[in-house]
Design an enzyme around this catalytic site. Sequence first.
Site, PDB file in Angstrom:
ATOM      1  N   ASP A   1      35.341  69.723  59.288  1.00  0.00           N
ATOM      2  CA  ASP A   1      34.360  70.731  59.714  1.00  0.00           C
ATOM      3  C   ASP A   1      32.938  70.188  59.650  1.00  0.00           C
ATOM      4  O   ASP A   1      32.471  69.795  58.580  1.00  0.00           O
ATOM      5  CB  ASP A   1      34.477  71.955  58.793  1.00  0.00           C
ATOM      6  CG  ASP A   1      34.716  73.239  59.556  1.00  0.00           C
ATOM      7  OD1 ASP A   1      35.306  73.168  60.639  1.00  0.00           O
ATOM      8  OD2 ASP A   1      34.316  74.304  59.063  1.00  0.00           O
TER       9      ASP A   1
ATOM     10  N   ASP B   1      35.657  63.816  56.841  1.00  0.00           N
ATOM     11  CA  ASP B   1      35.647  65.267  56.717  1.00  0.00           C
ATOM     12  C   ASP B   1      35.942  65.837  58.104  1.00  0.00           C
ATOM     13  O   ASP B   1      35.789  65.143  59.119  1.00  0.00           O
ATOM     14  CB  ASP B   1      34.267  65.706  56.207  1.00  0.00           C
ATOM     15  CG  ASP B   1      34.040  67.197  56.334  1.00  0.00           C
ATOM     16  OD1 ASP B   1      34.886  67.960  55.834  1.00  0.00           O
ATOM     17  OD2 ASP B   1      33.041  67.593  56.949  1.00  0.00           O
TER      18      ASP B   1
END
Length: 253
Positions: free
Chosen positions: A16, A14
């Site tokens: 963020d 991922d």
Amino acid sequence: MNTDKRDDILFLFDVDGTLTPSRERVTPEVLNALYNLREKVTIGFVGGSDLSKQQEQIGDNVLSIFDYGFPENGLQYYQGNHLIESQSFVKFLTEPNYCILVNAILLILSKITIPCKRGNFVELRESILNISPIGRSCSREERAEFLAFDNEHKIREEIAKEIDDLFGKSLGIRCAIGGQISIDIFPKGWDKTYCLKFIKQKKIFFFGDKTEQGGNDYELFNHPAVIGVKVKDPQDTIKKINEKLQELGIQTI
């Protein structure tokens, strides 16, 4: 070329909250870790944001840093700088249904009470509709204040539930909480597991922070073909990378 690289292993990230602080730039430490890691295993990213935001956070050369590039939950698939596949949220819904959905969302957002509201409450990306109760134009300080308020009052959870109740069945969509201030809306099945159809590696480690139910990392983190690795922040990501490398008998970074 490093002939010792384990091409059969993928470390998938991922963006963020995992590789960068929310909506902020990657640190030199994390960037250096990624360069070193790519010498040892295959690496990729799968983020909820569009490519332009991931370029702001990781760098203009983000697609060259990773073996796999999956913006917008993997609904945009890049090999190097080449876009291989792309899905359209509006085409899936049809324009009339999309307008109905946006009108309902704006009405829902108009009724909530929070400490402040700014601008850019609804942002259409190619494959995802991103909405924010405070508005994406908020400052860094306002973003942090909203997150604290949301953690206490569960504003985004309530909004997501209302949208799911109204349109989950009729339009075939679902909501997932992402980052600090927003909610992603996309067709069911267009979550981050979508990227798996393009991945050839059999051993996949996915590193994410929003792994709780309702978070936009949840489905991929819990997929049976994936080894999920929960992280707290980018510094913790580096720590978890090294732990997994040790488990695999690969030299740490």
